[in-house]
Enzyme design. Structure first.
Site, PDB file in Angstrom:
ATOM      1  N   SER A 196      -0.549   2.816  10.398  1.00 14.81           N
ATOM      2  CA  SER A 196      -1.334   1.944  11.298  1.00 14.81           C
ATOM      3  C   SER A 196      -0.627   0.587  11.432  1.00 14.81           C
ATOM      4  O   SER A 196       0.306   0.291  10.681  1.00 14.81           O
ATOM      5  CB  SER A 196      -2.717   1.700  10.702  1.00 14.81           C
ATOM      6  OG  SER A 196      -2.593   0.863   9.558  1.00 14.81           O
ATOM      7  N   HIS A 254      -0.765  -1.026   8.097  1.00  6.34           N
ATOM      8  CA  HIS A 254       0.259  -0.560   7.152  1.00  6.34           C
ATOM      9  C   HIS A 254       1.637  -1.070   7.549  1.00  6.34           C
ATOM     10  O   HIS A 254       2.473  -1.383   6.695  1.00  6.34           O
ATOM     11  CB  HIS A 254       0.249   0.971   7.061  1.00  6.34           C
ATOM     12  CG  HIS A 254      -1.002   1.530   6.425  1.00  6.34           C
ATOM     13  ND1 HIS A 254      -2.033   2.056   7.166  1.00  6.34           N
ATOM     14  CD2 HIS A 254      -1.380   1.614   5.132  1.00  6.34           C
ATOM     15  CE1 HIS A 254      -3.002   2.449   6.342  1.00  6.34           C
ATOM     16  NE2 HIS A 254      -2.636   2.194   5.104  1.00  6.34           N
ATOM     17  N   THR A 288       0.830  -1.208   0.000  1.00  5.07           N
ATOM     18  CA  THR A 288       0.000   0.000   0.000  1.00  5.07           C
ATOM     19  C   THR A 288       0.861   1.254   0.000  1.00  5.07           C
ATOM     20  O   THR A 288       1.972   1.264   0.541  1.00  5.07           O
ATOM     21  CB  THR A 288      -0.970   0.020   1.212  1.00  5.07           C
ATOM     22  OG1 THR A 288      -1.193   1.371   1.612  1.00  5.07           O
ATOM     23  CG2 THR A 288      -0.411  -0.707   2.403  1.00  5.07           C
TER      24      THR A 288
HETATM   25  N1  LIG Z   1      -9.094  -2.185  -1.526  1.00  7.07           N
HETATM   26  C1  LIG Z   1      -8.176  -1.223  -1.442  1.00  7.07           C
HETATM   27  O1  LIG Z   1      -8.478  -0.016  -1.516  1.00  7.07           O
HETATM   28  C2  LIG Z   1      -6.722  -1.589  -1.251  1.00  7.07           C
HETATM   29  C3  LIG Z   1      -5.760  -0.563  -1.312  1.00  7.07           C
HETATM   30  C4  LIG Z   1      -4.412  -0.881  -1.158  1.00  7.07           C
HETATM   31  C5  LIG Z   1      -4.034  -2.191  -0.936  1.00  7.07           C
HETATM   32  N2  LIG Z   1      -4.980  -3.169  -0.868  1.00  7.07           N
HETATM   33  C6  LIG Z   1      -4.544  -4.545  -0.618  1.00  7.07           C
HETATM   34  O2  LIG Z   1      -5.040  -5.376  -1.645  1.00  7.07           O
HETATM   35  C7  LIG Z   1      -5.370  -6.659  -1.111  1.00  7.07           C
HETATM   36  C8  LIG Z   1      -6.808  -7.007  -1.439  1.00  7.07           C
HETATM   37  O3  LIG Z   1      -7.674  -6.022  -0.877  1.00  7.07           O
HETATM   38  P1  LIG Z   1      -9.246  -6.187  -0.913  1.00  7.07           P
HETATM   39  O4  LIG Z   1      -9.827  -4.830  -0.771  1.00  7.07           O
HETATM   40  O5  LIG Z   1      -9.622  -7.041  -2.055  1.00  7.07           O
HETATM   41  O6  LIG Z   1      -9.485  -6.983   0.453  1.00  7.07           O
HETATM   42  P2  LIG Z   1     -10.500  -8.192   0.774  1.00  7.07           P
HETATM   43  O7  LIG Z   1     -10.529  -8.337   2.252  1.00  7.07           O
HETATM   44  O8  LIG Z   1     -11.784  -8.003   0.072  1.00  7.07           O
HETATM   45  O9  LIG Z   1      -9.726  -9.453   0.129  1.00  7.07           O
HETATM   46  C9  LIG Z   1      -8.697 -10.139   0.779  1.00  7.07           C
HETATM   47  C10 LIG Z   1      -9.036 -11.619   0.736  1.00  7.07           C
HETATM   48  O10 LIG Z   1      -7.944 -12.341   1.307  1.00  7.07           O
HETATM   49  C11 LIG Z   1      -8.458 -13.366   2.127  1.00  7.07           C
HETATM   50  N3  LIG Z   1      -7.451 -13.703   3.136  1.00  7.07           N
HETATM   51  C12 LIG Z   1      -7.024 -12.931   4.171  1.00  7.07           C
HETATM   52  N4  LIG Z   1      -6.111 -13.590   4.896  1.00  7.07           N
HETATM   53  C13 LIG Z   1      -5.924 -14.811   4.308  1.00  7.07           C
HETATM   54  C14 LIG Z   1      -5.114 -15.934   4.613  1.00  7.07           C
HETATM   55  N5  LIG Z   1      -4.332 -15.970   5.671  1.00  7.07           N
HETATM   56  N6  LIG Z   1      -5.162 -17.006   3.768  1.00  7.07           N
HETATM   57  C15 LIG Z   1      -5.994 -17.000   2.689  1.00  7.07           C
HETATM   58  N7  LIG Z   1      -6.801 -15.959   2.376  1.00  7.07           N
HETATM   59  C16 LIG Z   1      -6.766 -14.869   3.182  1.00  7.07           C
HETATM   60  C17 LIG Z   1      -9.741 -12.796   2.706  1.00  7.07           C
HETATM   61  O11 LIG Z   1     -10.633 -13.793   3.151  1.00  7.07           O
HETATM   62  C18 LIG Z   1     -10.288 -11.972   1.551  1.00  7.07           C
HETATM   63  O12 LIG Z   1     -11.184 -12.704   0.751  1.00  7.07           O
HETATM   64  C19 LIG Z   1      -5.072  -6.603   0.370  1.00  7.07           C
HETATM   65  O13 LIG Z   1      -3.784  -7.130   0.607  1.00  7.07           O
HETATM   66  C20 LIG Z   1      -5.082  -5.128   0.668  1.00  7.07           C
HETATM   67  O14 LIG Z   1      -4.293  -4.809   1.780  1.00  7.07           O
HETATM   68  C21 LIG Z   1      -6.317  -2.894  -1.011  1.00  7.07           C
END
Ligand SMILES: NC(=O)c1ccc[n+]([C@@H]2O[C@H](COP(=O)([O-])OP(=O)(O)OC[C@H]3O[C@@H](n4cnc5c(N)ncnc54)[C@H](O)[C@@H]3O)[C@@H](O)[C@H]2O)c1
Length: 384
Positions: free
Chosen positions: A179, A182, A144
């Site tokens: 955080s 992060h 991020t």
């Molecule tokens: N959505 C945003 O704005 C954004 C911005 C920057 C970074 N990200 C990063 O992108 C990634 C995806 O974000 P998102 O918004 O789709 O989140 P999300 O929570 O919708 O998707 C993450 C998925 O990973 C799965 N997961 C978590 N821990 C796991 C584990 N130990 N083993 C297997 N599966 C696991 C969850 O069940 C979930 O389905 C994350 O790493 C997030 O930090 C998202």
């Protein structure tokens, strides 16, 4: 290519799986459904129900004829991770599988610990399993932009050249995360960089901005192919939340002065960026960092943009400044670079009335499902 999407049940993971599958790649998705469990624990849900992963994969097959293989798997379970890497030996691994919320991680020790254990140990298990079974695979890891914080200098892409006491070196760009969530991403970045150097793994760390949007081309193909959409104070991201607030006549909740400036991108551009990273892999031993965003806005600017776009529909949006629950600068310099993805051919989809209208009209169809009680911030960064 054989592409494994970790976290394929999530907001970004599912659309990414469909995107690669449509292009004829062999796609395997894994997830441990942690997000669905945390939603239940927090009493929160996506604005619309999301069919489970097996169902979506089945519908995808019916609609397109393509397979998306579903392999439930928990990254925290090292044996299961070794097994799945041994079985599939993917060419590329897109790693979304983490607890993705900063406010969630700031609720106290238990949740800070869950976040860091899940994210950091999950990624560490993956790195060891890759070394054992698919050392040639390219790891595309979602980090991020919040890893960098808001330094008073331009933010480079991962590295900065420093002249110090007559000598010069190119070093990792300083990280000042916002955080415990992060911080988990910073710890991941360090572990991945170490494994690239030490074991010759190849990886691209995508320092992504805040994503907004409800649809990609594929989510529109069938009502059961949609992705999740959160607007609450814990799992919702700011622009998604503002659009919901606008639709249900809730004032837009700007934290403090609203001068906090962040990076943003549409969900369709997330898919394009990930595709560019996957199809232009890092070299053996390379830890490459791309800043993945298309635009920067302050929170107040975003609120004004939503207000203006909605006034065109006769919706009168009110903007409220509420006490900031976070510890962050409300006025600051912010100038991050994003040249690398642009150089690879990213043609940004910029925020426009069209994109806001798409969100607002889709949210309008689920207006009655909006829980008005989950949009004010409940998590404070400082408890005492
Ligand atoms: N959505 C945003 O704005 C954004 C911005 C920057 C970074 N990200 C990063 O992108 C990634 C995806 O974000 P998102 O918004 O789709 O989140 P999300 O929570 O919708 O998707 C993450 C998925 O990973 C799965 N997961 C978590 N821990 C796991 C584990 N130990 N083993 C297997 N599966 C696991 C969850 O069940 C979930 O389905 C994350 O790493 C997030 O930090 C998202």
């Amino acid at each position: 290519m054989k592409i494994m999407i970790l976290g394929g049940d999530g907001y970004l993971g599912w659309p990414t799986a469909m995107h690669f599958s449509k292009q004829g790649h062999e796609v395997i998705v894994t997830d441990n459904f942690l997000k669905r469990r945390l939603e239940m624990e927090e009493g929160l849900s996506s604005l619309w129900p999301v069919p489970h992963l097996h169902r979506r994969s089945k519908v995808w097959k019916e609609v397109t004829g393509n397979d998306i293989i579903v392999e439930p798997n928990d990254l925290r379970n090292s044996r299961a991770v070794y097994k799945i890497m041994e079985t599939y030996k993917p060419d590329a691994i897109v790693h979304y599988a983490e607890q993705p919320s900063a406010p969630y991680s700031m609720q106290g020790l238990e949740r800070a610990s869950l976040t860091q254990h899940n994210n950091v140990i999950g990624t560490l298990n993956l790195l060891f399993a890759m070394q054992a079974h698919c050392p040639e695979a390219h790891l595309v890891k979602l980090g991020t932009m919040g890893e960098y914080g808001t330094p008073n200098i331009d933010i480079e892409e991962g590295y900065i050249t420093i002249d110090h006491n007559g000598r010069s070196d190119t070093l990792p760009f300083p990280k000042q995360p916002f955080s415990f969530y992060h911080l988990s991403k910073v710890h991941d970045s360090n572990n991945i960089m170490f494994c690239c150097k030490n074991w010759g793994l190849r990886s691209t760390d995508l320092n992504q901005g805040v994503v907004y949007g409800v649809h990609t081309d594929d989510t529109k193909l069938h009502p059961e192919l949609g992705t999740s959409f959160h607007y609450d104070d814990i799992f919702g991201t700011v622009l998604n939340r503002f659009c919901v607030q606008a639709v249900v006549d809730h004032p837009l909740t700007v934290y403090g002065k609203g001068g906090q400036t962040r990076t943003f991108l549409n969900i369709r551009d997330t898919l394009k960026c990930v595709e560019l990273a996957v199809t232009n892999p890092a070299d053996e031993g390379e830890f490459r960092v791309f800043n993945q965003f298309t635009e920067t806005f302050s929170v107040l600017q975003l609120a004004e943009i939503v207000k203006d776009a909605c006034s065109g529909h006769g919706i009168d949006v009110k903007v409220d400044h509420i006490p900031n629950p976070r510890i962050e600068k409300e006025e600051h310099y912010y100038n991050p670079k994003n040249d690398k993805l642009l150089a690879l051919g990213l043609y940004p989809l910029l925020l426009s009335d069209v994109l806001i209208n798409e969100m607002v009209s889709e949210i309008g169809t689920a207006k009655d499902q909006v829980d008005h009680g989950v949009m004010l911030p409940r998590v404070k960064w400082r408890h005492h």
